[in-house]
Scaffold this motif. Structure first.
Motif, mmCIF file in Angstrom:
data_model
loop_
_atom_site.group_PDB
_atom_site.id
_atom_site.type_symbol
_atom_site.label_atom_id
_atom_site.label_comp_id
_atom_site.label_asym_id
_atom_site.label_seq_id
_atom_site.Cartn_x
_atom_site.Cartn_y
_atom_site.Cartn_z
ATOM 1 N N LEU A 35 4.504 -1.035 -7.734
ATOM 2 C CA LEU A 35 3.359 -1.914 -7.469
ATOM 3 C C LEU A 35 3.660 -2.872 -6.321
ATOM 4 O O LEU A 35 2.810 -3.125 -5.461
ATOM 5 N N ASN A 36 4.877 -3.401 -6.307
ATOM 6 C CA ASN A 36 5.225 -4.371 -5.262
ATOM 7 C C ASN A 36 5.324 -3.695 -3.894
ATOM 8 O O ASN A 36 4.904 -4.261 -2.884
ATOM 9 N N ALA A 37 5.885 -2.492 -3.868
ATOM 10 C CA ALA A 37 5.970 -1.772 -2.587
ATOM 11 C C ALA A 37 4.560 -1.555 -2.042
ATOM 12 O O ALA A 37 4.276 -1.794 -0.862
ATOM 13 N N ARG A 38 3.662 -1.110 -2.927
ATOM 14 C CA ARG A 38 2.284 -0.859 -2.493
ATOM 15 C C ARG A 38 1.631 -2.151 -1.993
ATOM 16 O O ARG A 38 0.946 -2.161 -0.973
ATOM 17 N N ALA A 39 1.874 -3.256 -2.704
ATOM 18 C CA ALA A 39 1.262 -4.537 -2.306
ATOM 19 C C ALA A 39 1.742 -4.986 -0.932
ATOM 20 O O ALA A 39 1.069 -5.764 -0.253
ATOM 21 N N ASN A 40 2.909 -4.499 -0.522
ATOM 22 C CA ASN A 40 3.455 -4.861 0.788
ATOM 23 C C ASN A 40 3.255 -3.758 1.828
ATOM 24 O O ASN A 40 3.792 -3.853 2.936
ATOM 25 N N GLY A 41 2.539 -2.718 1.433
ATOM 26 C CA GLY A 41 2.275 -1.634 2.374
ATOM 27 C C GLY A 41 3.544 -0.920 2.815
ATOM 28 O O GLY A 41 3.629 -0.438 3.945
ATOM 29 N N ARG A 42 4.536 -0.843 1.923
ATOM 30 C CA ARG A 42 5.823 -0.195 2.257
ATOM 31 C C ARG A 42 6.063 0.942 1.282
ATOM 32 O O ARG A 42 5.706 0.846 0.103
ATOM 33 N N ARG A 43 6.762 1.963 1.770
ATOM 34 C CA ARG A 43 7.104 3.085 0.895
ATOM 35 C C ARG A 43 8.506 2.850 0.341
ATOM 36 O O ARG A 43 9.465 2.714 1.117
ATOM 37 N N VAL A 44 8.625 2.772 -0.963
ATOM 38 C CA VAL A 44 9.934 2.637 -1.620
ATOM 39 C C VAL A 44 9.961 3.646 -2.760
ATOM 40 O O VAL A 44 9.007 3.723 -3.549
ATOM 41 N N THR A 45 11.027 4.415 -2.862
ATOM 42 C CA THR A 45 11.173 5.328 -3.998
ATOM 43 C C THR A 45 11.782 4.530 -5.150
ATOM 44 O O THR A 45 12.851 3.933 -4.989
ATOM 45 N N ALA A 46 11.087 4.531 -6.286
ATOM 46 C CA ALA A 46 11.590 3.793 -7.451
ATOM 47 C C ALA A 46 12.194 4.785 -8.434
ATOM 48 O O ALA A 46 11.569 5.799 -8.768
ATOM 49 N N MET A 47 13.398 4.497 -8.895
ATOM 50 C CA MET A 47 14.063 5.403 -9.847
ATOM 51 C C MET A 47 14.550 4.604 -11.037
ATOM 52 O O MET A 47 15.187 3.562 -10.873
ATOM 53 N N MET B 220 12.727 -2.377 4.104
ATOM 54 C CA MET B 220 11.697 -1.611 4.825
ATOM 55 C C MET B 220 11.004 -2.503 5.856
ATOM 56 O O MET B 220 10.713 -2.057 6.972
ATOM 57 N N ARG B 221 10.778 -3.747 5.531
ATOM 58 C CA ARG B 221 10.191 -4.668 6.520
ATOM 59 C C ARG B 221 11.109 -4.817 7.721
ATOM 60 O O ARG B 221 10.661 -5.063 8.839
ATOM 61 N N ALA B 222 12.435 -4.714 7.475
ATOM 62 C CA ALA B 222 13.412 -4.882 8.561
ATOM 63 C C ALA B 222 13.637 -3.583 9.334
ATOM 64 O O ALA B 222 14.471 -3.550 10.231
ATOM 65 N N GLY B 223 12.928 -2.531 8.949
ATOM 66 C CA GLY B 223 12.995 -1.305 9.748
ATOM 67 C C GLY B 223 13.859 -0.205 9.170
ATOM 68 O O GLY B 223 14.204 0.748 9.887
#
Ligand code: SAM
Length: 221
Positions: A116-128, A94-97
Motif C-alpha cells: 500500500l505504501n509503495a503504491r501511495a508513493n508511486g513506486r514499485r517495491v516487491t513485498a515478501m 526507489m526515490r533515490a533511483g
C-alpha cells in the motif's frame, strides 16, 4: 485474506508525510496500544506481533535521510530492505533511483503495508513475507537494515547473515538510534540525523538516528 488485511491497514492508519522525509507518504498509526489490540482481535492471536509496520522507526528514518543525501549509494542498484516494516527504506531507495527494491518482513500485515505504501508513493517495491535469515543472502547489490537491533534473538541472527552478505560483496547500510544490541564494533559510522519519531514508541520524540556501513571482513574498530 490479502483483501481483508488491506482493509484492516487502511482502517487503522492515515496516509501522511513522514517527518523529516516529507516527500515520502506512509499509512501510519498514532496509538500503538489500540492498534496492537486491534491486531490481536483481527488475528484472534493474543500474542500477535506489535504493529511495527504502522510506524516509521528511527533507524529507517535515518536510512531514508541518508539515501536522500547520497542517492549514489543505491542509484541503478538492486536493493533488499531487510525487516522492512512499512517499506520506508525500500521506498526511499526507489526515490533515490534504485533499479529495483524488495522489502522483506515476517509480518503479513507488513507486506500489505509495504504494497500500500509503495503504491501511495508511486513506486514499485516487491513485498515478501519471509524469514530470510536462515537462507543465503539475496541476489542484491545493497542491503538496508533499518532498526533491527532491538531484540537479542533477532540481533544474533541478523549479524552473521549481514556478515555473509558483506563477504559476498553486497553493500550493507544499517540505520539505528542506539539500540541495545547494535554491534557497534562491527560498524563504520557514516552519518547522524536528528529524527522525529513518537513517544508512542520511544522515550523521546526526537532521537539521533545513525547510519552505518560494515567494516570490511577481518577488521573491527
Ligand atoms: C523496528 S521495525 C523496523 C521497520 C523498518 N525497517 C523501519 O525502520 O521503519 C522491525 C521490523 O523487523 C521485522 N522482523 C523481525 N524479525 C524479522 C525477521 N527474522 N526477518 C524479517 N523481518 C523481521 C518486524 O516484523 C518489524 O517489521
Amino acid at each position: 485474506m490479502a483483501a481483508s488485511r488491506r482493509a484492516f491497514v487502511l482502517r487503522h492508519t492515515h496516509l501522511r508525510s513522514v517527518p523529516g522525509l516529507e516527500e515520502v507518504r506512509l499509512h501510519l498509526a498514532d496509538d500503538v496500544m489500540s492498534l496492537t489490540y486491534a491486531v490481536q482481535v483481527e488475528t484472534r492471536d493474543p500474542d500477535a506481533a506489535l504493529p511495527y509496520w504502522a510506524f516509521a522507526w528511527a533507524g529507517g528514518l535515518a536510512i531514508g535521510r541518508y539515501l536522500r543525501e547520497h542517492p549514489e549509494a543505491v542509484a541503478g542498484r538492486r536493493v533488499f530492505d531487510l525487516a522492512s516494516g512499512s517499506g520506508l527504506c525500500a521506498i526511499a531507495s526507489m526515490r533515490a533511483g534504485a533499479a529495483q527494491a524488495t522489502g522483506v518482513d515476517i509480518d503479513a500485515f507488513a507486506t500489505t503495508a509495504i504494497e500500500l505504501n509503495a503504491r501511495a508513493n508511486g513506486r514499485r517495491v516487491t513485498a515478501m513475507r519471509r524469514d530470510v535469515l536462515d537462507a543465503e543472502p539475496p541476489d542484491a547489490d545493497v542491503i538496508l537494515a533499518g532498526d533491527c537491533w532491538y531484540e537479542a534473538r533477532l540481533a544474533a541472527r541478523v549479524l552473521p547473515w549481514l556478515h555473509r552478505a558483506r563477504d559476498r560483496g553486497i553493500d550493507v547500510l544499517i540505520g539505528d538510534p542506539g539500540r541495545r544490541y547494535l554491534p557497534a564494533a562491527e560498524l563504520v559510522e557514516l552519518a547522524t540525523y536528528d529524527v522525529r519519531t513518537t513517544t508512542e514508541l520511544e522515550d523521546l520524540a526526537l532521537k539521533q538516528g545513525r547510519v552505518y556501513a560494515m567494516h570490511p571482513a577481518g577488521v573491527t574498530a
